[in-house]
Scaffold this motif. Structure first.
Motif, mmCIF file in Angstrom:
data_model
loop_
_atom_site.group_PDB
_atom_site.id
_atom_site.type_symbol
_atom_site.label_atom_id
_atom_site.label_comp_id
_atom_site.label_asym_id
_atom_site.label_seq_id
_atom_site.Cartn_x
_atom_site.Cartn_y
_atom_site.Cartn_z
ATOM 1 N N PRO A 351 44.449 32.175 37.465
ATOM 2 C CA PRO A 351 44.695 33.586 37.801
ATOM 3 C C PRO A 351 43.978 33.966 39.094
ATOM 4 N N LEU A 352 44.577 34.866 39.849
ATOM 5 C CA LEU A 352 43.936 35.368 41.065
ATOM 6 C C LEU A 352 43.693 36.860 40.884
ATOM 7 N N SER A 353 42.429 37.223 40.679
ATOM 8 C CA SER A 353 42.192 38.656 40.461
ATOM 9 C C SER A 353 41.815 39.326 41.769
ATOM 10 N N ILE A 354 42.760 39.330 42.689
ATOM 11 C CA ILE A 354 42.477 39.885 44.010
ATOM 12 C C ILE A 354 42.641 41.401 44.041
ATOM 13 N N LEU A 355 43.131 41.981 42.955
ATOM 14 C CA LEU A 355 43.377 43.422 42.974
ATOM 15 C C LEU A 355 42.148 44.224 42.570
ATOM 16 N N GLN A 362 30.783 48.035 36.173
ATOM 17 C CA GLN A 362 30.224 49.376 36.315
ATOM 18 C C GLN A 362 30.574 49.971 37.680
ATOM 19 N N ARG A 363 30.359 49.159 38.714
ATOM 20 C CA ARG A 363 30.677 49.631 40.070
ATOM 21 C C ARG A 363 32.174 49.830 40.233
ATOM 22 N N ALA A 364 32.965 48.944 39.622
ATOM 23 C CA ALA A 364 34.414 49.074 39.720
ATOM 24 C C ALA A 364 34.877 50.392 39.115
ATOM 25 N N ILE A 365 34.245 50.763 37.986
ATOM 26 C CA ILE A 365 34.599 52.033 37.339
ATOM 27 C C ILE A 365 34.250 53.211 38.245
ATOM 28 N N GLU A 366 33.063 53.133 38.861
ATOM 29 C CA GLU A 366 32.670 54.210 39.790
ATOM 30 C C GLU A 366 33.668 54.327 40.941
ATOM 31 N N LYS A 367 34.050 53.176 41.454
ATOM 32 C CA LYS A 367 34.998 53.183 42.569
ATOM 33 C C LYS A 367 36.352 53.748 42.130
ATOM 34 N N MET A 368 36.730 53.414 40.899
ATOM 35 C CA MET A 368 38.003 53.915 40.388
ATOM 36 C C MET A 368 37.986 55.437 40.255
ATOM 37 N N GLU A 369 36.846 55.962 39.786
ATOM 38 C CA GLU A 369 36.716 57.421 39.683
ATOM 39 C C GLU A 369 36.837 58.070 41.065
ATOM 40 N N GLU A 396 43.106 53.832 47.595
ATOM 41 C CA GLU A 396 42.451 52.549 47.348
ATOM 42 C C GLU A 396 41.826 52.007 48.642
ATOM 43 N N ASP A 397 42.568 52.111 49.739
ATOM 44 C CA ASP A 397 42.047 51.647 51.031
ATOM 45 C C ASP A 397 40.780 52.405 51.420
ATOM 46 N N VAL A 398 40.760 53.721 51.141
ATOM 47 C CA VAL A 398 39.582 54.531 51.473
ATOM 48 C C VAL A 398 38.382 54.012 50.681
ATOM 49 N N VAL A 399 38.604 53.771 49.380
ATOM 50 C CA VAL A 399 37.518 53.284 48.523
ATOM 51 C C VAL A 399 37.021 51.916 49.000
ATOM 52 N N ARG A 400 37.959 51.091 49.449
ATOM 53 C CA ARG A 400 37.576 49.758 49.931
ATOM 54 C C ARG A 400 37.001 49.800 51.357
ATOM 55 N N SER B 29 52.047 50.879 31.394
ATOM 56 C CA SER B 29 52.146 50.192 32.673
ATOM 57 C C SER B 29 51.077 50.696 33.655
ATOM 58 N N ASN B 30 50.865 52.019 33.645
ATOM 59 C CA ASN B 30 49.829 52.612 34.502
ATOM 60 C C ASN B 30 48.431 52.176 34.098
ATOM 61 N N ILE B 31 48.214 52.161 32.798
ATOM 62 C CA ILE B 31 46.903 51.768 32.265
ATOM 63 C C ILE B 31 46.602 50.330 32.690
ATOM 64 N N LYS B 32 47.640 49.493 32.596
ATOM 65 C CA LYS B 32 47.495 48.089 32.974
ATOM 66 C C LYS B 32 47.070 47.955 34.438
ATOM 67 N N LYS B 33 47.692 48.760 35.282
ATOM 68 C CA LYS B 33 47.378 48.697 36.719
ATOM 69 C C LYS B 33 45.904 49.049 36.960
ATOM 70 N N VAL B 34 45.442 50.097 36.291
ATOM 71 C CA VAL B 34 44.040 50.516 36.444
ATOM 72 C C VAL B 34 43.104 49.402 35.964
ATOM 73 N N LEU B 35 43.421 48.822 34.812
ATOM 74 C CA LEU B 35 42.561 47.767 34.259
ATOM 75 C C LEU B 35 42.511 46.559 35.189
ATOM 76 N N ARG B 36 43.648 46.266 35.815
ATOM 77 C CA ARG B 36 43.673 45.146 36.761
ATOM 78 C C ARG B 36 42.740 45.415 37.935
ATOM 79 N N GLN B 37 42.768 46.665 38.406
ATOM 80 C CA GLN B 37 41.901 47.011 39.534
ATOM 81 C C GLN B 37 40.430 46.998 39.150
ATOM 82 N N LEU B 38 40.170 47.153 37.863
ATOM 83 C CA LEU B 38 38.783 47.105 37.410
ATOM 84 C C LEU B 38 38.320 45.672 37.184
ATOM 85 N N GLY B 39 39.248 44.746 37.311
ATOM 86 C CA GLY B 39 38.900 43.334 37.163
ATOM 87 C C GLY B 39 38.697 42.923 35.714
#
Lengths: 421, 145
Positions: A351-355, A362-369, A396-400, B29-39
């Motif tokens: 798997p490639l978790s590039i997204l 924890q940091r990912a959640i903060e960034k998502m918020e 997403e680009d802004v956060v990154r 589908s949306n939830i999945k996208k968010v979870l993917r972004q959270l790694g």
């Protein structure tokens, strides 16, 4: 996660920074920066959608030209399946294959024959229960890469066999080396390619350590040459080897037809494939035995490096396939090749978790918020003027740290009209 | 299940409309996208997607409409599906695999196989259902990361 190599590239002098490719990219891998498209390498799956939609022909596939043949003493042409559909039905396809001798190739191989071999093996694999259903075919490397990035939980469903191209390359090189008593290093095998994803799978193979293919030349680059030579040659050797079943692999549904099963799903077009993979991931299609998906509409015959209209070519493939009959290769021969390690994948597809936004949850959640906060400030019209395909991608680009919220043209306009008032 | 115990977290909320099959699957589908972004691990993503999808479909088929709320925390994912009625007559029966009150029309669409609630339970680490005939139904599920 370094060393991404891609065949899809941009000729920046031709790019005028329009949003055609931006909107169509299925993995949101394109941004417009400083008026030019830019490909985010790790996200690109080389599906070739941008090559197809670019009105300025600024996107192209990195491929070889014929000068690469000079690097090798003996040259093999690996003729891809879609070539069968590129010429009017009156033309003798075996004669077309012979034309490659006049383009400096010493040996010509029919890749569709390897599809015949795979047909026999896949037929048995569908009956066995080792792999979770539906089995996912890997003929389209763009789909395999899509699964790595977006549907990693489906990796286990992937059929662990090499592509017809790879199987043919190994077979051809060994045969030639043996026949001439020369080392494999002196022999170059070149794929006559229909799409950038195939070219990428030569340079960055999936499931195997190293490709036996030494380069790729697009069908479109050789087409006019082939037509000219076709008129001039008389003597022909028998090269065409595949049955109608193998040839049929060039179109969507061809694999399922060859295997001879009813309980299959054949899907073409990357967006359609994504929708069906979503359903498979939800476990809604566990009752299906076999899934074949292609990034290109109509399947490989619709690859962006072909010449003929995909639908016309697909119809031809169907007609040619039925005229070549449906004889199957010797099962023993197919299993012998499998046992000798000439077919099975040797490396795990990972798997490639590039997204992900951050490797720390924890940091990912903060960034998502933060991302959602920014997204709410954006107009949500997905105009693409900022250079990102959607407002969400922009957030997403802004956060990154790759963009600023001030890049939003709509927000800027509101600011200006606000200050006027 | 205490949703306020941990301050760090993301709240996702989706409205699910009665009988709207065309939009069913949008939330998961949306939830999945968010979870993917959270790694998040792909198996956890798949289980969360299945659980929320089944909840979504249940609200579409059986209820007067409702909401799906998801809290994503560093150690777990909490999912709450709530509808505005009409409630389940016999929850024990509804939890049995293959039991369904869906109409033939819905079965023809490929839904109503009686696997919704059992699947939600199967794919989550904690599952809790509260329903009364004539009232609303609430399903709370947790998957630990």
């Amino acid at each position: 996660m370094k060393n991404y190599w891609h065949s899809v590239t941009l000729e920046s002098e031709l790019c005028n920074g329009c949003t055609n490719c931006l909107r169509r990219c299925p993995t949101e891998a394109i941004r417009i920066r400083n008026g030019k498209a830019k490909i985010i390498k790790e996200r690109c799956i080389d599906c070739g959608e941008c090559i197809r939609v670019c009105p300025y022909h600024a996107k192209k596939a990195l491929a070889n030209d014929l000068s690469i043949l000079n690097n090798y003493k003996y040259k093999i042409a690996l003729v891809s399946l879609p070539l069968y559909g590129q010429f009017c039905l009156e033309k003798d396809i075996n004669k077309v294959f012979n034309c490659f001798y006049d383009i400096d190739f010493d040996f010509v191989y029919d890749v569709a024959y390897a599809a015949d071999i795979l047909t026999v093996l896949q037929k048995d694999l569908v009956k066995s229960s080792e792999i979770p259903k539906p089995l996912i075919a890997t003929l389209c490397p763009a789909i395999t890469r899509l699964i790595q990035i977006r549907f990693p939980s489906l990796i286990d469903h992937i059929i662990p066999f090499e592509s017809p191209m790879e199987i043919t390359a190994r077979m051809a090189k060994r045969e030639v080396a043996e026949k001439l008593g020369v080392s494999m290093d002196e022999i170059g095998a070149f794929y006559i390619a229909q799409c950038p994803a195939k070219i990428t799978s030569i340079n960055k193979p999936l499931g195997i350590k190293k490709s036996y293919v030494d380069g790729a030349i697009p069908i479109s680059k050789l087409y006019s040459k082939l037509l000219k030579i076709y008129k001039e040659i008389d003597n022909t050797k028998k090269i065409q080897k595949a049955s109608g079943k193998g040839i049929g692999w060039a179109r969507v549904g061809g694999q399922s037809f060859a295997i001879g099963i009813d309980n299959y799903l054949a899907v073409d077009g990357i967006e359609n494939v994504i929708k069906v993979l979503e359903e498979i991931e939800l476990g809604k299609l566990n009752n299906i035995d076999f899934f074949e998906g292609y990034a290109c509409i109509t399947g490989c015959v619709g690859g962006p490096l072909n010449v003929e209209n995909p639908f016309i070519a697909k119809s031809r493939i169907r007609k040619i396939a039925s005229s070549f009959g449906d004889s199957e290769v010797d099962k023993k021969e197919a299993y012998r090749m499998l046992e000798e390690g000439k077919i099975g994948l040797t490396e795990k597809i990972k798997p490639l978790s590039i997204l992900k936004l951050d490797s720390n949850i924890q940091r990912a959640i903060e960034k998502m918020e933060f991302l959602e906060k920014i997204y709410k400030k954006l107009p949500g019209i997905d105009c693409g003027s900022c250079g990102a395909p959607t407002c969400h991608a922009m957030a997403e680009d802004v956060v990154r740290g790759k963009a600023s919220i001030d890049d939003c043209v709509i927000k800027q306009r509101k600011k200006i009209s606000g200050s006027r008032g | 299940m205490d949703s306020n115990k941990n301050n760090i977290g993301i709240k996702l909320e989706y409205e699910v409309k009665k009988d709207d099959f065309t939009r069913a699957g949008e939330a998961s589908s949306n939830i999945k996208k968010v979870l993917r972004q959270l790694g998040i691990d792909s198996d956890v993503i798949r289980r969360t997607a299945i659980a929320t999808y089944e909840a979504e479909i249940n609200i579409v088929i059986h209820s007067e409409g409702g909401t799906i709320t998801v809290y994503i925390k560093p150690d777990r994912i909490e999912m709450i599906a709530e509808d505005s009625g009409p409630g389940i007559e016999d929850v024990r029966l509804a939890m049995q695999e293959g039991f369904s009150t869906a109409s033939n029309k819905i079965r023809e669409l490929g839904f109503g196989a009686g696997m919704g609630l059992p699947n939600m339970k199967k794919y989550t680490d904690e599952f809790y259902i509260d329903s009364q005939k004539g009232g609303s139904t609430t399903v709370k599920m947790t998957i630990y990361i």
